[in-house]
Scaffold this motif. Structure first.
Motif, PDB file in Angstrom:
ATOM      1  N   ARG A 213       3.205   6.025   3.869  1.00  0.00           N
ATOM      2  CA  ARG A 213       3.579   5.284   5.070  1.00  0.00           C
ATOM      3  C   ARG A 213       3.349   3.781   4.868  1.00  0.00           C
ATOM      4  O   ARG A 213       2.311   3.357   4.362  1.00  0.00           O
ATOM      5  N   ALA A 214       4.334   2.999   5.296  1.00  0.00           N
ATOM      6  CA  ALA A 214       4.241   1.550   5.154  1.00  0.00           C
ATOM      7  C   ALA A 214       3.043   0.987   5.908  1.00  0.00           C
ATOM      8  O   ALA A 214       2.395   0.044   5.444  1.00  0.00           O
ATOM      9  N   VAL A 215       2.729   1.560   7.060  1.00  0.00           N
ATOM     10  CA  VAL A 215       1.587   1.078   7.846  1.00  0.00           C
ATOM     11  C   VAL A 215       0.306   1.184   7.031  1.00  0.00           C
ATOM     12  O   VAL A 215      -0.498   0.238   6.982  1.00  0.00           O
ATOM     13  N   GLU A 216       0.100   2.306   6.377  1.00  0.00           N
ATOM     14  CA  GLU A 216      -1.131   2.487   5.596  1.00  0.00           C
ATOM     15  C   GLU A 216      -1.153   1.558   4.385  1.00  0.00           C
ATOM     16  O   GLU A 216      -2.224   1.035   4.021  1.00  0.00           O
ATOM     17  N   PHE A 217      -0.010   1.346   3.747  1.00  0.00           N
ATOM     18  CA  PHE A 217       0.038   0.404   2.622  1.00  0.00           C
ATOM     19  C   PHE A 217      -0.356  -0.989   3.101  1.00  0.00           C
ATOM     20  O   PHE A 217      -1.170  -1.668   2.450  1.00  0.00           O
ATOM     21  N   CYS A 218       0.175  -1.407   4.229  1.00  0.00           N
ATOM     22  CA  CYS A 218      -0.162  -2.731   4.768  1.00  0.00           C
ATOM     23  C   CYS A 218      -1.639  -2.815   5.139  1.00  0.00           C
ATOM     24  O   CYS A 218      -2.275  -3.860   4.959  1.00  0.00           O
ATOM     25  N   GLN A 219      -2.185  -1.733   5.655  1.00  0.00           N
ATOM     26  CA  GLN A 219      -3.611  -1.726   5.980  1.00  0.00           C
ATOM     27  C   GLN A 219      -4.468  -1.893   4.727  1.00  0.00           C
ATOM     28  O   GLN A 219      -5.495  -2.577   4.752  1.00  0.00           O
ATOM     29  N   VAL A 220      -4.056  -1.288   3.628  1.00  0.00           N
ATOM     30  CA  VAL A 220      -4.839  -1.378   2.393  1.00  0.00           C
ATOM     31  C   VAL A 220      -4.749  -2.772   1.794  1.00  0.00           C
ATOM     32  O   VAL A 220      -5.774  -3.370   1.419  1.00  0.00           O
ATOM     33  N   VAL A 221      -3.549  -3.349   1.700  1.00  0.00           N
ATOM     34  CA  VAL A 221      -3.422  -4.660   1.051  1.00  0.00           C
ATOM     35  C   VAL A 221      -4.027  -5.775   1.896  1.00  0.00           C
ATOM     36  O   VAL A 221      -4.393  -6.830   1.359  1.00  0.00           O
ATOM     37  N   THR A 222      -4.171  -5.560   3.199  1.00  0.00           N
ATOM     38  CA  THR A 222      -4.856  -6.543   4.051  1.00  0.00           C
ATOM     39  C   THR A 222      -6.335  -6.214   4.220  1.00  0.00           C
ATOM     40  O   THR A 222      -7.045  -6.896   4.965  1.00  0.00           O
ATOM     41  N   GLN A 223      -6.803  -5.167   3.551  1.00  0.00           N
ATOM     42  CA  GLN A 223      -8.194  -4.709   3.574  1.00  0.00           C
ATOM     43  C   GLN A 223      -8.654  -4.310   4.987  1.00  0.00           C
ATOM     44  O   GLN A 223      -9.807  -4.506   5.368  1.00  0.00           O
ATOM     45  N   VAL A 224      -7.757  -3.721   5.728  1.00  0.00           N
ATOM     46  CA  VAL A 224      -8.083  -3.129   7.017  1.00  0.00           C
ATOM     47  C   VAL A 224      -8.602  -1.706   6.831  1.00  0.00           C
ATOM     48  O   VAL A 224      -9.369  -1.201   7.649  1.00  0.00           O
ATOM     49  N   ARG A 225      -8.177  -1.061   5.744  1.00  0.00           N
ATOM     50  CA  ARG A 225      -8.590   0.303   5.449  1.00  0.00           C
ATOM     51  C   ARG A 225      -8.959   0.444   3.974  1.00  0.00           C
ATOM     52  O   ARG A 225      -8.381  -0.209   3.107  1.00  0.00           O
ATOM     53  N   ASN A 226      -9.917   1.323   3.708  1.00  0.00           N
ATOM     54  CA  ASN A 226     -10.195   1.761   2.347  1.00  0.00           C
ATOM     55  C   ASN A 226      -9.096   2.740   1.945  1.00  0.00           C
ATOM     56  O   ASN A 226      -8.662   3.560   2.748  1.00  0.00           O
ATOM     57  N   ILE A 227      -8.645   2.677   0.712  1.00  0.00           N
ATOM     58  CA  ILE A 227      -7.580   3.560   0.251  1.00  0.00           C
ATOM     59  C   ILE A 227      -7.945   5.026   0.466  1.00  0.00           C
ATOM     60  O   ILE A 227      -7.080   5.870   0.750  1.00  0.00           O
ATOM     61  N   ALA A 228      -9.231   5.355   0.399  1.00  0.00           N
ATOM     62  CA  ALA A 228      -9.674   6.746   0.570  1.00  0.00           C
ATOM     63  C   ALA A 228      -9.477   7.241   1.997  1.00  0.00           C
ATOM     64  O   ALA A 228      -9.498   8.453   2.235  1.00  0.00           O
ATOM     65  N   ASP A 229      -9.290   6.327   2.940  1.00  0.00           N
ATOM     66  CA  ASP A 229      -9.094   6.709   4.339  1.00  0.00           C
ATOM     67  C   ASP A 229      -7.620   6.753   4.727  1.00  0.00           C
ATOM     68  O   ASP A 229      -7.289   6.768   5.915  1.00  0.00           O
ATOM     69  N   THR A 230      -6.749   6.751   3.728  1.00  0.00           N
ATOM     70  CA  THR A 230      -5.310   6.847   3.978  1.00  0.00           C
ATOM     71  C   THR A 230      -4.752   8.092   3.299  1.00  0.00           C
ATOM     72  O   THR A 230      -5.449   8.766   2.527  1.00  0.00           O
ATOM     73  N   GLN A 231      -3.498   8.365   3.567  1.00  0.00           N
ATOM     74  CA  GLN A 231      -2.802   9.475   2.919  1.00  0.00           C
ATOM     75  C   GLN A 231      -1.789   8.979   1.887  1.00  0.00           C
ATOM     76  O   GLN A 231      -0.890   9.715   1.479  1.00  0.00           O
ATOM     77  N   LEU A 232      -1.943   7.733   1.439  1.00  0.00           N
ATOM     78  CA  LEU A 232      -1.073   7.215   0.391  1.00  0.00           C
ATOM     79  C   LEU A 232      -1.264   8.032  -0.882  1.00  0.00           C
ATOM     80  O   LEU A 232      -2.387   8.448  -1.203  1.00  0.00           O
ATOM     81  N   THR A 233      -0.182   8.252  -1.607  1.00  0.00           N
ATOM     82  CA  THR A 233      -0.231   8.982  -2.874  1.00  0.00           C
ATOM     83  C   THR A 233      -0.138   7.984  -4.019  1.00  0.00           C
ATOM     84  O   THR A 233       0.802   7.187  -4.085  1.00  0.00           O
ATOM     85  N   LEU A 234      -1.112   8.036  -4.917  1.00  0.00           N
ATOM     86  CA  LEU A 234      -1.164   7.121  -6.053  1.00  0.00           C
ATOM     87  C   LEU A 234      -0.963   7.892  -7.343  1.00  0.00           C
ATOM     88  O   LEU A 234      -1.588   8.928  -7.556  1.00  0.00           O
ATOM     89  N   ALA A 235      -0.109   7.348  -8.210  1.00  0.00           N
ATOM     90  CA  ALA A 235       0.105   7.946  -9.526  1.00  0.00           C
ATOM     91  C   ALA A 235      -0.126   6.880 -10.582  1.00  0.00           C
ATOM     92  O   ALA A 235       0.455   5.787 -10.515  1.00  0.00           O
ATOM     93  N   GLY A 236      -0.995   7.168 -11.556  1.00  0.00           N
ATOM     94  CA  GLY A 236      -1.218   6.249 -12.657  1.00  0.00           C
ATOM     95  C   GLY A 236      -2.413   5.341 -12.472  1.00  0.00           C
ATOM     96  O   GLY A 236      -2.865   5.077 -11.352  1.00  0.00           O
ATOM     97  N   VAL A 237      -2.916   4.849 -13.594  1.00  0.00           N
ATOM     98  CA  VAL A 237      -4.117   4.013 -13.600  1.00  0.00           C
ATOM     99  C   VAL A 237      -3.887   2.694 -12.881  1.00  0.00           C
ATOM    100  O   VAL A 237      -4.728   2.233 -12.103  1.00  0.00           O
ATOM    101  N   ALA A 238      -2.739   2.060 -13.116  1.00  0.00           N
ATOM    102  CA  ALA A 238      -2.469   0.751 -12.518  1.00  0.00           C
ATOM    103  C   ALA A 238      -2.481   0.826 -10.998  1.00  0.00           C
ATOM    104  O   ALA A 238      -3.096  -0.005 -10.321  1.00  0.00           O
ATOM    105  N   ALA A 239      -1.810   1.821 -10.456  1.00  0.00           N
ATOM    106  CA  ALA A 239      -1.747   1.972  -9.003  1.00  0.00           C
ATOM    107  C   ALA A 239      -3.132   2.224  -8.422  1.00  0.00           C
ATOM    108  O   ALA A 239      -3.506   1.646  -7.386  1.00  0.00           O
ATOM    109  N   LYS A 240      -3.913   3.070  -9.089  1.00  0.00           N
ATOM    110  CA  LYS A 240      -5.246   3.395  -8.577  1.00  0.00           C
ATOM    111  C   LYS A 240      -6.186   2.196  -8.649  1.00  0.00           C
ATOM    112  O   LYS A 240      -6.968   1.940  -7.718  1.00  0.00           O
ATOM    113  N   GLN A 241      -6.122   1.445  -9.754  1.00  0.00           N
ATOM    114  CA  GLN A 241      -6.967   0.255  -9.857  1.00  0.00           C
ATOM    115  C   GLN A 241      -6.607  -0.769  -8.792  1.00  0.00           C
ATOM    116  O   GLN A 241      -7.489  -1.346  -8.137  1.00  0.00           O
ATOM    117  N   TRP A 242      -5.321  -0.979  -8.628  1.00  0.00           N
ATOM    118  CA  TRP A 242      -4.844  -1.971  -7.667  1.00  0.00           C
ATOM    119  C   TRP A 242      -5.251  -1.630  -6.242  1.00  0.00           C
ATOM    120  O   TRP A 242      -5.790  -2.464  -5.513  1.00  0.00           O
TER     121      TRP A 242
END
Length: 263
Positions: A213-242
């Motif tokens: 969901r775009a809302v959750e992505f925006c929350q993560v990049v603005t540091q409103v949410r920890n990635i662990a508190d979202t349902q975003l799906t991450l694949a690969g080392v680069a995505a997870k580190q970022w």
């Protein structure tokens, strides 16, 4: 990037939505501490006022802006403390009206600007379209602290595409700001907008992507949410580190909220 008229219209709509919401608060709510650095609701609105003031001042007079920035730096105080002092403790509905009046003036000035105008800033000069987008992002992101504190949901719109775009474009900045080397290529981003549209950036890669969901992505990049508190799906080392350190806003490296603290 969208044209300046569109960005300013969306910025204005974001501010009007927040203004209408804040008008419904009780007087006692303004001193309640949020989960964002224990800032009160009043601190959040004062901070938005401060950012808008800097942009408006730079737009009017670059030398006046630089003098103001020098005074802030000379004070050597935490920004929230400086802002409280600078605004002489103004609170509640008076602070709300002061913020909104200045916000509307800023939108009016930005809307009448040459799209090629650049604003003097603390770092490199910033284009007017990028600055207006940054103000939209700050308004949207900081208001989450208030909604979270009050336990209220908020209706989302596709205005957040501007924020998602900044989030994608600051992939390299997130790492460079921490003196880290980003992995290449940048991840493929596929997000579902509030309207149901699908937004995509970068080359499709099954093993290097961020989807959800775009809302959750925006929350993560603005540091409103920890990635662990979202349902975003991450694949690969680069995505997870970022996504563990993503930061789409300027300034020194900041840490996202701890898991479970917000949201």
């Amino acid at each position: 990037m969208a044209n300046l008229d569109t960005i300013v219209a969306d910025l204005r709509a974001e501010g009007d939505e927040l203004y209408t919401f804040l008008q419904s608060l009780d007087a006692s709510d303004w001193t309640r501490a949020t989960a964002f650095k224990a800032w009160t609701i009043n601190d959040v609105v004062q901070h938005l006022y401060f950012g808008d003031y800097m942009g408006l001042t730079s737009h009017k007079n670059a030398e006046e802006f630089l003098a103001f920035m020098a005074a802030v730096q000379k004070a050597e105080m935490p920004l929230v403390a400086y802002t409280r002092q600078w605004l002489d403790g103004e609170t509640g509905s008076a602070m709300l009206e002061r913020w909104h009046n200045q916000f509307m003036e800023m939108c009016d000035r930005f809307g009448d600007s040459d799209p090629d105008m650049r604003l003097t800033w603390a770092g490199p000069d910033m284009g007017i379209s990028m600055f207006a987008t940054a103000r939209l992002m700050e308004t949207w992101a900081h208001s989450w602290a208030i909604y979270d504190l009050l336990g209220l949901s908020r209706q989302q719109t596709d205005r957040i595409r501007h924020i998602a775009t900044i989030g994608v474009k600051t992939y390299g900045w997130t790492f460079a700001n921490r003196k880290l080397q980003p992995l290449a290529p940048p991840p493929y981003i596929r997000l579902v907008a509030p309207s149901g549209q699908v937004w995509e950036w970068n080359t499709p890669q099954d093993d290097n992507s961020v989807t959800g969901r775009a809302v959750e992505f925006c929350q993560v990049v603005t540091q409103v949410r920890n990635i662990a508190d979202t349902q975003l799906t991450l694949a690969g080392v680069a995505a997870k580190q970022w996504m563990t350190i993503a930061q789409c806003f300027a300034g020194p490296p900041e840490e996202p909220p701890q898991k479970g603290v917000r949201g």
